[in-house]
Design a protein around this motif. Structure first.
Motif, PDB file in Angstrom:
ATOM      1  N   ASP A  31     -15.320  19.606   3.712  1.00  0.00           N
ATOM      2  CA  ASP A  31     -14.474  18.570   4.609  1.00  0.00           C
ATOM      3  C   ASP A  31     -13.330  18.248   4.036  1.00  0.00           C
ATOM      4  OD1 ASP A  31     -16.476  19.054   6.591  1.00  0.00           O
ATOM      5  OD2 ASP A  31     -17.319  17.038   6.399  1.00  0.00           O
ATOM      6  N   LEU A  32     -13.019  18.343   2.737  1.00  0.00           N
ATOM      7  CA  LEU A  32     -11.794  17.819   2.220  1.00  0.00           C
ATOM      8  C   LEU A  32     -10.500  18.695   2.540  1.00  0.00           C
ATOM      9  CD1 LEU A  32     -12.939  17.256  -1.452  1.00  0.00           C
ATOM     10  CD2 LEU A  32     -12.410  15.423  -0.081  1.00  0.00           C
ATOM     11  N   ASP A  33      -9.528  17.830   2.866  1.00  0.00           N
ATOM     12  CA  ASP A  33      -8.181  18.346   3.289  1.00  0.00           C
ATOM     13  C   ASP A  33      -7.360  18.943   2.015  1.00  0.00           C
ATOM     14  OD1 ASP A  33      -8.722  17.302   5.946  1.00  0.00           O
ATOM     15  OD2 ASP A  33      -7.961  15.631   5.578  1.00  0.00           O
ATOM     16  N   VAL A  34      -6.896  19.989   2.460  1.00  0.00           N
ATOM     17  CA  VAL A  34      -5.826  20.669   1.471  1.00  0.00           C
ATOM     18  C   VAL A  34      -4.541  20.312   1.799  1.00  0.00           C
ATOM     19  CG1 VAL A  34      -5.285  23.045   0.378  1.00  0.00           C
ATOM     20  CG2 VAL A  34      -7.339  22.631   1.286  1.00  0.00           C
ATOM     21  N   LEU A  35      -4.143  19.511   0.923  1.00  0.00           N
ATOM     22  CA  LEU A  35      -2.761  18.795   1.108  1.00  0.00           C
ATOM     23  C   LEU A  35      -1.618  19.962   0.815  1.00  0.00           C
ATOM     24  CD1 LEU A  35      -2.970  15.603  -0.506  1.00  0.00           C
ATOM     25  CD2 LEU A  35      -3.729  16.110   1.815  1.00  0.00           C
ATOM     26  N   ILE A  37       0.804  -1.237  -0.046  1.00  0.00           N
ATOM     27  CA  ILE A  37      -0.084   0.014   0.088  1.00  0.00           C
ATOM     28  C   ILE A  37       0.873   1.130  -0.081  1.00  0.00           C
ATOM     29  CG2 ILE A  37      -1.561   1.203   1.438  1.00  0.00           C
ATOM     30  CD1 ILE A  37      -2.694  -1.315   2.475  1.00  0.00           C
ATOM     31  N   ALA A  38       1.742   1.341   0.906  1.00  0.00           N
ATOM     32  CA  ALA A  38       2.786   2.357   1.024  1.00  0.00           C
ATOM     33  C   ALA A  38       3.535   2.705  -0.412  1.00  0.00           C
ATOM     34  CB  ALA A  38       3.829   2.220   2.138  1.00  0.00           C
ATOM     35  N   TRP A  71     -10.628   6.120  -1.107  1.00  0.00           N
ATOM     36  CA  TRP A  71     -11.809   5.855  -0.017  1.00  0.00           C
ATOM     37  C   TRP A  71     -13.063   6.752  -0.156  1.00  0.00           C
ATOM     38  CZ3 TRP A  71      -9.710   2.458   3.355  1.00  0.00           C
ATOM     39  CH2 TRP A  71      -8.191   2.210   3.324  1.00  0.00           C
ATOM     40  N   GLN A  99     -15.749   9.146  -0.466  1.00  0.00           N
ATOM     41  CA  GLN A  99     -15.574  10.660  -0.373  1.00  0.00           C
ATOM     42  C   GLN A  99     -16.533  11.225   0.717  1.00  0.00           C
ATOM     43  OE1 GLN A  99     -12.978  12.060  -2.016  1.00  0.00           O
ATOM     44  NE2 GLN A  99     -12.410  10.006  -2.356  1.00  0.00           N
ATOM     45  N   PRO A 100     -16.213  12.114   1.363  1.00  0.00           N
ATOM     46  CA  PRO A 100     -17.150  12.754   2.203  1.00  0.00           C
ATOM     47  C   PRO A 100     -18.174  13.648   1.385  1.00  0.00           C
ATOM     48  CG  PRO A 100     -15.212  14.019   2.363  1.00  0.00           C
ATOM     49  CD  PRO A 100     -14.778  12.771   1.458  1.00  0.00           C
ATOM     50  N   ILE A 132      -5.851   6.519   8.605  1.00  0.00           N
ATOM     51  CA  ILE A 132      -5.311   5.219   7.958  1.00  0.00           C
ATOM     52  C   ILE A 132      -3.985   4.787   8.898  1.00  0.00           C
ATOM     53  CG2 ILE A 132      -4.562   4.100   5.933  1.00  0.00           C
ATOM     54  CD1 ILE A 132      -6.402   6.006   4.570  1.00  0.00           C
ATOM     55  N   TRP A 133      -3.049   5.624   8.815  1.00  0.00           N
ATOM     56  CA  TRP A 133      -1.687   5.100   9.420  1.00  0.00           C
ATOM     57  C   TRP A 133      -1.626   5.045  10.810  1.00  0.00           C
ATOM     58  CZ3 TRP A 133       0.835   2.716   5.999  1.00  0.00           C
ATOM     59  CH2 TRP A 133       1.199   3.191   4.718  1.00  0.00           C
ATOM     60  N   LEU A 147       4.624   7.796   8.846  1.00  0.00           N
ATOM     61  CA  LEU A 147       3.580   7.944   7.820  1.00  0.00           C
ATOM     62  C   LEU A 147       2.589   8.884   8.261  1.00  0.00           C
ATOM     63  CD1 LEU A 147       4.034   4.878   5.415  1.00  0.00           C
ATOM     64  CD2 LEU A 147       5.331   7.043   5.167  1.00  0.00           C
ATOM     65  N   ARG A 187       1.044  17.092   6.037  1.00  0.00           N
ATOM     66  CA  ARG A 187       0.457  17.631   4.718  1.00  0.00           C
ATOM     67  C   ARG A 187      -0.862  18.142   4.908  1.00  0.00           C
ATOM     68  NH1 ARG A 187       0.152  13.927   1.417  1.00  0.00           N
ATOM     69  NH2 ARG A 187       0.707  12.118   2.764  1.00  0.00           N
ATOM     70  N   ASN A 188      -1.303  17.983   6.121  1.00  0.00           N
ATOM     71  CA  ASN A 188      -2.889  18.279   6.219  1.00  0.00           C
ATOM     72  C   ASN A 188      -3.749  17.208   5.720  1.00  0.00           C
ATOM     73  OD1 ASN A 188      -3.878  20.509   7.756  1.00  0.00           O
ATOM     74  ND2 ASN A 188      -4.451  21.877   6.006  1.00  0.00           N
ATOM     75  N   ASP A 189      -3.242  16.080   5.775  1.00  0.00           N
ATOM     76  CA  ASP A 189      -3.980  14.981   5.185  1.00  0.00           C
ATOM     77  C   ASP A 189      -4.600  13.934   6.153  1.00  0.00           C
ATOM     78  OD1 ASP A 189      -5.027  12.752   3.944  1.00  0.00           O
ATOM     79  OD2 ASP A 189      -3.044  11.990   3.184  1.00  0.00           O
ATOM     80  N   ARG A 190      -5.724  14.751   6.806  1.00  0.00           N
ATOM     81  CA  ARG A 190      -6.303  13.975   8.004  1.00  0.00           C
ATOM     82  C   ARG A 190      -6.775  12.592   7.868  1.00  0.00           C
ATOM     83  NH1 ARG A 190     -10.088  17.548   8.755  1.00  0.00           N
ATOM     84  NH2 ARG A 190     -11.952  16.518   8.381  1.00  0.00           N
ATOM     85  N   ARG A 191      -7.098  12.271   6.400  1.00  0.00           N
ATOM     86  CA  ARG A 191      -7.607  10.917   6.199  1.00  0.00           C
ATOM     87  C   ARG A 191      -6.353   9.866   6.057  1.00  0.00           C
ATOM     88  NH1 ARG A 191      -9.919  11.907   1.644  1.00  0.00           N
ATOM     89  NH2 ARG A 191     -11.625  12.839   2.385  1.00  0.00           N
TER      90      ARG A 191
END
Lengths: 156, 216
Positions: free
Chosen positions: A56-60, A39-40, A48, A50-51, B113-114, B98, B105-109
């Protein structure tokens, strides 16, 4: 050399499973580790659910300055797994006690240092943390030296 | 009465540090490193005691093959099985770091998971330890069977207790982070738990080599 090592590990593993079925417990564990690695390392983004609310979506964003990317952590993890495999392979090789002891201690120290530097970020963090942690290790070394030298040990 | 924020406060090291510190480092992180330094001594004492007494037993069973009263007893350690446990714990360290990378990176999802993957690997390690303890018990090794049993169970038992606490914290953090919508401003919380988890991992790295692989 690598082929011989792989053959040795495979033969030992197969023999062990036939001798003791309890080793089969390790099969799902290996599969689990392989799954996590797969997976990694997968180039495809996992989908996954989606909300509903788009807000609610994160800004990466990029990782903080000085900290490694996720890919570097995975490379370090693979290296650590390889060193562990080497340790176990050395254990089964017919080496002189002194040589085996030295190699195992060196490999263990290598793993210890890599985890502390990369995963615990001492390589990138404030030097004060390094001083504090090293201070603890120096005290442990002192404790080991005094206790083992005074009372004797089967290790030395 | 309200006070305008000073320039120093605005440049505090992290957004949730609360106030400026004389070291410029968040107090919680400083405290965690101090705690880990003290834990070095805690586990150092336990490992030293094990090394000192493991071959002082006056009765079987033993860690490696031994002879008592002319009878040969097979060693208890199961290196292939423990190697797999060690691999599992190492991989849990990778998933923990991870998780930190994800929240940074502000990636809560990704964080969720990790964190769950780390908890799952931790539980797998604990299951392996429970299996090993049961197998040893069935072979006659108990806390008071001999000095090897006492020092071995105390050392690995305390390590297992640390892993259990870590798993509980991981699951708690997963619930809180997903419920409260953590962002990268909360990454220090994940980093602190990560420091604890990696420390538990490096303690096992030492135990695996000194206790299991080096048998003299």
């Amino acid at each position: 050399m690598i082929v011989d090592l792989a053959t040795l590990v495979l033969a030992t593993g197969t023999k062990a499973v036939f001798q003791n079925p309890a080793y089969l417990l390790g099969v799902p564990l290996v599969a689990l580790g392989a799954l996590v690695l797969a997976i990694a390392l997968s180039p495809f983004e996992l989908r996954w659910p989606q909300p509903i609310n788009e807000a609610d979506l994160d800004v990466l964003e990029d990782p903080p300055e000085g900290h490694p990317e996720a890919a570097e952590y995975i490379k370090v993890g693979i290296f650590l797994a390889a060193v562990t495999a080497l340790e176990v392979a050395l254990y089964y090789m017919d080496l002189a006690d002194g040589a085996l002891l030295g190699m195992l201690l060196a490999l263990s120290a290598l793993k210890f240092v890599i985890v502390v530097l990369w995963f615990m970020h001492l390589k990138f963090d404030n030097k004060l943390f390094s001083i504090m942690f090293t201070g603890g290790l120096v005290l442990v070394a002192g404790l080991f030296t005094i206790v083992l030298a005074t009372l004797g040990s089967s290790l030395v | 009465m309200q006070h305008a924020p000073t320039a120093d406060v605005q440049h505090a090291p992290t957004i949730d540090a609360g106030h400026e510190t004389s070291t410029g480092i968040d107090n919680r992180k400083l405290l965690m490193w101090l705690f880990l330094a003290s834990e070095c001594l805690f586990f150092g004492g336990l490992i030293g005691t094990y090394l000192l007494y493991r071959n002082s037993g006056v009765a079987p069973p033993c860690p490696q093959d031994c002879v008592f009263d002319g009878v040969m007893y097979q060693g208890l350690f199961d290196i292939p099985f423990t190697s797999i446990s060690t691999f599992v714990l190492l991989m849990s360290s990778v998933s923990m770091v991870l998780a930190l990378a994800a929240i940074q990176r502000n990636d809560r999802r990704g964080l969720g998971i990790w964190l769950l993957a780390t908890a799952l690997l931790g539980v797998t390690f604990l299951a392996g330890q429970a299996f090993e303890f049961t197998a040893f018990y069935n072979e006659g090794l108990t806390l008071n069977a001999n000095l090897f049993g006492t020092t071995f169970f105390v050392l690995t038992g305390f390590h297992g207790a640390h892993v259990s606490v870590g798993v509980l914290m991981l699951v708690s953090m997963y619930i809180v982070s997903q419920r409260n919508g953590w962002t990268k401003e909360h990454s220090l919380n994940v980093e602190l738990l990560g420091l604890y988890w990696h420390f538990v991992d490096i303690v096992w790295i030492v135990i695996f080599t000194l206790v299991y692989l080096i048998q003299t």
